[in-house]
Design a protein around this motif. Structure first.
Motif, PDB file in Angstrom:
ATOM      1  N   PHE A 118       0.848  -1.193   0.000  1.00 53.19           N
ATOM      2  CA  PHE A 118       0.000   0.000   0.000  1.00 53.19           C
ATOM      3  C   PHE A 118       0.884   1.244   0.000  1.00 53.19           C
ATOM      4  N   GLY A 119       0.485   2.261  -0.757  1.00 53.50           N
ATOM      5  CA  GLY A 119       1.220   3.518  -0.763  1.00 53.50           C
ATOM      6  C   GLY A 119       0.884   4.359   0.456  1.00 53.50           C
ATOM      7  N   ALA A 120       1.902   4.756   1.225  1.00 51.55           N
ATOM      8  CA  ALA A 120       1.681   5.539   2.451  1.00 51.55           C
ATOM      9  C   ALA A 120       1.614   7.023   2.121  1.00 51.55           C
ATOM     10  N   ILE A 121       0.606   7.700   2.665  1.00 52.29           N
ATOM     11  CA  ILE A 121       0.448   9.129   2.376  1.00 52.29           C
ATOM     12  C   ILE A 121       0.310   9.964   3.647  1.00 52.29           C
ATOM     13  N   SER A 122       0.118   9.313   4.810  1.00 50.31           N
ATOM     14  CA  SER A 122       0.076  10.018   6.094  1.00 50.31           C
ATOM     15  C   SER A 122       0.643   9.106   7.168  1.00 50.31           C
ATOM     16  N   LEU A 123       1.054   9.715   8.285  1.00 49.05           N
ATOM     17  CA  LEU A 123       1.794   8.999   9.320  1.00 49.05           C
ATOM     18  C   LEU A 123       1.413   9.571  10.677  1.00 49.05           C
ATOM     19  N   GLU A 124       1.363   8.703  11.696  1.00 44.54           N
ATOM     20  CA  GLU A 124       1.027   9.158  13.047  1.00 44.54           C
ATOM     21  C   GLU A 124       1.910   8.445  14.067  1.00 44.54           C
ATOM     22  N   PHE A 125       2.475   9.235  15.001  1.00 40.45           N
ATOM     23  CA  PHE A 125       3.282   8.681  16.081  1.00 40.45           C
ATOM     24  C   PHE A 125       2.983   9.460  17.349  1.00 40.45           C
ATOM     25  N   GLU A 126       2.649   8.736  18.423  1.00 34.70           N
ATOM     26  CA  GLU A 126       2.372   9.334  19.723  1.00 34.70           C
ATOM     27  C   GLU A 126       3.501   8.959  20.670  1.00 34.70           C
ATOM     28  N   SER A 127       4.155   9.970  21.264  1.00 33.44           N
ATOM     29  CA  SER A 127       5.332   9.727  22.098  1.00 33.44           C
ATOM     30  C   SER A 127       5.001   8.917  23.349  1.00 33.44           C
ATOM     31  N   THR A 128       3.738   8.969  23.811  1.00 37.64           N
ATOM     32  CA  THR A 128       3.369   8.184  24.991  1.00 37.64           C
ATOM     33  C   THR A 128       3.252   6.695  24.677  1.00 37.64           C
ATOM     34  N   MET A 129       3.164   6.351  23.389  1.00 40.98           N
ATOM     35  CA  MET A 129       3.127   4.951  22.963  1.00 40.98           C
ATOM     36  C   MET A 129       4.274   4.709  21.986  1.00 40.98           C
ATOM     37  N   PRO A 130       5.500   4.591  22.495  1.00 41.55           N
ATOM     38  CA  PRO A 130       6.680   4.593  21.611  1.00 41.55           C
ATOM     39  C   PRO A 130       6.791   3.390  20.689  1.00 41.55           C
ATOM     40  N   THR A 131       6.114   2.286  21.000  1.00 41.80           N
ATOM     41  CA  THR A 131       6.231   1.096  20.149  1.00 41.80           C
ATOM     42  C   THR A 131       5.210   1.087  19.017  1.00 41.80           C
ATOM     43  N   LYS A 132       4.166   1.920  19.108  1.00 35.81           N
ATOM     44  CA  LYS A 132       3.100   1.911  18.108  1.00 35.81           C
ATOM     45  C   LYS A 132       3.245   3.083  17.144  1.00 35.81           C
TER      46      LYS A 132
ATOM     47  N   VAL B 222      -3.222   1.486   8.525  1.00 37.34           N
ATOM     48  CA  VAL B 222      -2.468   0.317   8.976  1.00 37.34           C
ATOM     49  C   VAL B 222      -1.855   0.635  10.330  1.00 37.34           C
ATOM     50  N   SER B 223      -2.180  -0.183  11.345  1.00 40.02           N
ATOM     51  CA  SER B 223      -1.593  -0.044  12.674  1.00 40.02           C
ATOM     52  C   SER B 223      -0.402  -0.986  12.776  1.00 40.02           C
ATOM     53  N   CYS B 224       0.743  -0.476  13.229  1.00 43.32           N
ATOM     54  CA  CYS B 224       1.991  -1.241  13.218  1.00 43.32           C
ATOM     55  C   CYS B 224       2.645  -1.243  14.599  1.00 43.32           C
ATOM     56  N   ASN B 225       3.451  -2.264  14.823  1.00 49.29           N
ATOM     57  CA  ASN B 225       4.238  -2.398  16.041  1.00 49.29           C
ATOM     58  C   ASN B 225       5.709  -2.279  15.662  1.00 49.29           C
ATOM     59  N   ARG B 226       6.350  -1.239  16.165  1.00 51.77           N
ATOM     60  CA  ARG B 226       7.716  -0.947  15.752  1.00 51.77           C
ATOM     61  C   ARG B 226       8.721  -1.963  16.290  1.00 51.77           C
ATOM     62  N   LYS B 227       8.460  -2.518  17.464  1.00 48.98           N
ATOM     63  CA  LYS B 227       9.426  -3.403  18.123  1.00 48.98           C
ATOM     64  C   LYS B 227       9.293  -4.869  17.693  1.00 48.98           C
TER      65      LYS B 227
ATOM     66  N   ILE C 195       2.924  -5.525  11.197  1.00 52.56           N
ATOM     67  CA  ILE C 195       1.594  -5.044  10.817  1.00 52.56           C
ATOM     68  C   ILE C 195       0.577  -5.723  11.733  1.00 52.56           C
ATOM     69  N   VAL C 196       0.000  -4.955  12.646  1.00 51.13           N
ATOM     70  CA  VAL C 196      -0.887  -5.517  13.662  1.00 51.13           C
ATOM     71  C   VAL C 196      -2.302  -5.692  13.126  1.00 51.13           C
ATOM     72  N   CYS C 197      -2.881  -4.621  12.571  1.00 51.97           N
ATOM     73  CA  CYS C 197      -4.254  -4.682  12.066  1.00 51.97           C
ATOM     74  C   CYS C 197      -4.487  -3.530  11.096  1.00 51.97           C
ATOM     75  N   THR C 198      -5.640  -3.554  10.425  1.00 52.28           N
ATOM     76  CA  THR C 198      -5.997  -2.498   9.469  1.00 52.28           C
ATOM     77  C   THR C 198      -7.405  -1.994   9.757  1.00 52.28           C
ATOM     78  N   TYR C 199      -7.635  -0.726   9.403  1.00 51.59           N
ATOM     79  CA  TYR C 199      -8.945  -0.089   9.534  1.00 51.59           C
ATOM     80  C   TYR C 199      -9.333   0.428   8.147  1.00 51.59           C
ATOM     81  N   ASP C 200     -10.431  -0.075   7.603  1.00 51.91           N
ATOM     82  CA  ASP C 200     -10.846   0.275   6.246  1.00 51.91           C
ATOM     83  C   ASP C 200     -12.075   1.166   6.328  1.00 51.91           C
ATOM     84  N   GLY C 201     -11.951   2.442   5.894  1.00 51.33           N
ATOM     85  CA  GLY C 201     -13.096   3.326   6.067  1.00 51.33           C
ATOM     86  C   GLY C 201     -13.241   4.470   5.096  1.00 51.33           C
ATOM     87  N   HIS C 202     -12.313   4.630   4.128  1.00 51.35           N
ATOM     88  CA  HIS C 202     -12.400   5.768   3.202  1.00 51.35           C
ATOM     89  C   HIS C 202     -12.376   5.281   1.759  1.00 51.35           C
TER      90      HIS C 202
END
Length: 528
Positions: free
Chosen positions: A262-276, A287-292, A300-307
Motif C-alpha cells: 500500500f502507498g503511504a500518504i500520512s503517518l502518526e506517532f504518539e510519544s506516549t506509545m513509543p512502540t506503536k 495500517v496499525s503497526c508495532n515498531r518493536k 503489521i498488527v491490524c488495518t482499519y478500512d473506512g475511506h
C-alpha cells in the motif's frame, strides 16, 4: 432631639528607607567566617534560654502561618466564572498574517511545522504535487517565516528536490528534517546556513515523494521515520543518513512484497506509545503497526478500512490516544482502537474534498479540517456532530495543509497558490472547558459500545445468510445429482405427463356435468 458627631482617629503615615546589615554577632566572631558562625550556633542551640524562647515564639509564628494559609492572595477565586463567560461568546477566528510564496512561479504549501519554542516561527514546505505540472523555472526553495514579519522569509532552505514535508525537532529548535519530492531525506541546522547538513543517498531513499516525516522520541533526539507512496516506511538517524536504520514494507499479505504494498500518504506517532505507529494509505486503509516486532508479519498488527480515497490526515487525540481522527474523500472519521470494522463517529459528506485535519492540543473535543474549496472548518463534537461549529473562508484556492500551534490559539493553513495563512481563534476554542474531558470520555465510551453491539448484530446476520446460502447450495446440488440420472429423469417426465392428462380429463368431465345441469334447468323452465 440631640445631635451627635462621630469621627475616626486620624492616621498619619510616613515612608522611610532602611539599610539592613547583618548584626547580632558577638565582637569576637566574624560573620563572614563560616566555621566561627557554625561553632557559635551550636553553642547557642544548647542553651536552655534559647530553647524556651523558641517554644514561646513558635506558637506566635504558627498563628501567623495559619492566617497566611487561610487566604491565598495569589489565588484566582472567580476563575470559573470567567471561563463560563468565555464559553458563551460565539466562536470566531481572525486572520493575523498571510505568508506568500516569494517566487514568480507559485507552488503549493504541502507541509507546515511550528517552531517548538513558543511558536514564534513557522516552517513551510513548497512543492508541486500535480503530475507533470512542475516546470524548470519552478524554485526548489522552502522557507522559515517569522510570524511577525510576513514581508520576507527569515531563513531559506535549499533542498536538492522540492520539499513535500518537514518537521521541527522538538528537542532542538535549530534542527529540521524534511522529505523531498525525489524520495531523499534532508537534515538542516539553521545555525549552519541554508544548505542541508546531511542528505540521504538516492539509492537508499524512497522511490516516490516523501509525504510525511516525523521525529521519534529517543534519548539522542536524532531519530526520525518517513513514509512514501512507494509502500515503505523507513527509519533514520539524522547523524548518518547514508542508509536507513530499519525498513517496513506495507504489504497487506504480511510477506514484505513491495509490488503489492500500500502507498503511504500520512503517518502518526504518539510519544506516549513509543512502540506503536499508524500509517494512512492511498487505498483508504489505515495500517496499525508495532515498531518493536521482529518479523514483517508481526509488525503489521491490524488495518482499519473506512475511506473511498487516500487517507490524507491521521492524528491521535492528545487526551485520549486510543481514539484517532482520519480524513479522506469527503468526510472525517473518529475511530477507536478496539473496533476495527468501522469508525465510531463521522461527519456527513461535504461538498468538496477534505485535505488535512488535526485535533486541538488544548481542547479534547475540538478538531480542525481544511477543504479544496478554501474553507477551514472547526468542529466541536460535544456541541454538534452534524455541522462544524465554525466555517471560515480562508482563501479562494484549495487548502492543502494545516497545523495548530501548541497553545491552541494559532492555526496555520497552506494553500495551493503558495499562501500560508495564520489565524487566531477565540478564547472559547482555545481554553479547556469545564468537565470537557469527562464528558468526551463518556461519549467515546458510549459510541464504542454502540458500535460493538451493531457489529455483533451484523455478524449474526451474516452468519445466518451464510448458513442459508449453504443449505440452498446443497439442495441445488441434490437436484442436479438427481437430474444427471437418465432413468430418474424419464420416470419424472412420465409421471408429470400422466398427472397432466388426468387433470385434463377431470376438467372435461366437470364441464360436461355443468352442461347437463344447465340443460335440465332450461327444460324445467319451458315446461313450467
Amino acid at each position: 432631639m440631640s445631635e451627635h458627631q462621630v469621627n475616626t482617629e486620624r492616621f498619619e503615615s510616613s515612608s522611610c528607607g532602611i539599610n539592613h546589615v547583618e548584626g547580632g554577632w558577638p565582637k569576637d566572631i566574624n560573620p563572614n567566617e563560616m566555621e566561627q558562625t557554625i561553632r557559635f550556633r551550636k553553642k547557642v542551640e544548647k542553651d536552655e534560654s534559647y530553647m524556651n524562647s523558641i517554644l514561646q515564639l513558635g506558637s506566635l509564628m504558627e498563628h501567623c502561618i495559619r492566617q497566611n494559609n487561610a487566604v491565598d492572595i495569589y489565588q484566582e477565586y472567580f476563575q470559573d466564572e470567567d471561563e463560563v463567560d468565555e464559553s458563551q461568546e460565539p466562536p470566531s477566528a481572525k486572520t493575523i498574517n498571510v505568508f506568500r510564496d516569494p517566487t514568480e512561479v507559485k507552488r503549493s504549501v504541502t507541509g507546515l511545522s511550528w517552531h517548538p519554542d513558543g511558536g514564534r516561527k513557522l516552517a513551510a514546505a513548497y512543492s508541486c504535487l500535480e503530475f507533470q505540472r512542475s516546470s524548470r523555472d519552478m524554485s526548489l526553495d522552502s522557507y522559515i517565516w517569522d510570524v511577525e514579519n510576513p514581508n520576507r522569509p527569515e531563513t531559506t532552505l535549499k533542498p536538492p528536490s522540492a520539499l513535500v514535508c518537514l518537521d521541527y525537532n522538538p528537542k532542538d529548535c535549530h534542527t529540521l528534517v524534511g522529505g523531498c519530492y525525489n524520495g531523499q531525506i534532508a537534515y538542516w541546522d539553521t545555525r549552519r546556513g541554508s544548505q542541508p547538513v546531511e542528505l540521504s543517498s538516492v539509492e537508499q531513499s524512497h522511490r516516490d515523494p516523501v509525504y510525511k516525516i516525523i521525529w521519534l522520541q529517543s534519548k539522542t533526539g536524532t531519530d526520525a521515520f518517513s513514509a512514501s507512496t512507494d509502500g515503505q516506511v523507513l527509519w533514520w538517524d539524522v547523524r548518518k543518513l547514508s542508509e536507513p536504520t530499519d525498513r517496513l514494507v506495507l504489504d497487506p499479505g504480511r510477506e514484505g512484497n513491495l509490488d503489492r504494498a500500500f502507498g503511504a500518504i500520512s503517518l502518526e506517532f504518539e510519544s506516549t506509545m513509543p512502540t506503536k505507529f499508524m500509517v494512512g494509505t492511498e487505498q483508504g486503509v489505515v495500517v496499525s503497526c508495532n515498531r518493536k516486532a521482529k518479523t514483517p508479519a508481526e509488525k503489521i498488527v491490524c488495518t482499519y478500512d473506512g475511506h473511498h480515497g487516500p487517507v490524507y490526515a491521521l492524528h491521535r487525540n492528545p487526551f485520549f490516544p486510543k481514539n484517532f481522527l482520519t480524513v479522506g474523500d469527503w468526510t472525517a472519521r473518529i475511530w477507536s482502537e478496539d473496533i476495527k470494522e468501522s469508525s465510531i463517529m463521522w461527519t456527513k459528506y461535504q461538498t468538496s474534498y477534505l485535505m488535512d485535519a488535526c485535533w486541538s492540543p488544548v481542547r479534547p473535543s475540538v478538531f480542525f479540517t481544511v477543504k479544496m474549496d478554501g474553507v477551514l472548518d472547526v468542529w466541536d463534537i460535544l456541541f454538534k456532530q452534524s455541522d462544524p461549529m465554525l466555517s471560515l473562508k480562508v482563501c479562494d484556492s484549495a487548502l492543502y495543509s494545516l497545523r495548530v500551534q501548541d497553545s491552541g490559539r494559532l492555526v496555520a493553513c497552506g494553500s495551493q497558490l503558495g499562501e500560508a495563512t495564520l489565524l487566531e481563534v477565540c478564547c472559547g476554542l482555545s481554553t479547556l472547558q469545564k468537565n470537557e474531558k469527562t464528558l468526551l470520555a463518556a461519549m467515546f465510551e458510549r459510541e464504542t459500545k454502540r458500535e460493538k453491539i451493531l457489529e455483533a448484530r451484523q455478524r449474526e446476520i451474516r452468519l445466518k445468510e451464510r448458513s442459508r446460502s449453504e443449505q440452498s447450495r446443497e439442495e441445488e446440488a441434490g437436484r442436479e445429482e438427481g437430474e444427471d440420472d437418465p432413468d430418474k429423469m424419464a420416470a419424472r417426465a412420465e409421471s408429470d405427463f400422466h398427472s397432466q392428462v388426468e387433470a385434463e380429463l377431470r376438467r372435461r368431465e366437470r364441464r360436461e356435468e355443468e352442461k347437463d345441469v344447465c340443460e335440465e334447468k332450461e327444460v324445467k323452465n319451458e315446461s313450467g
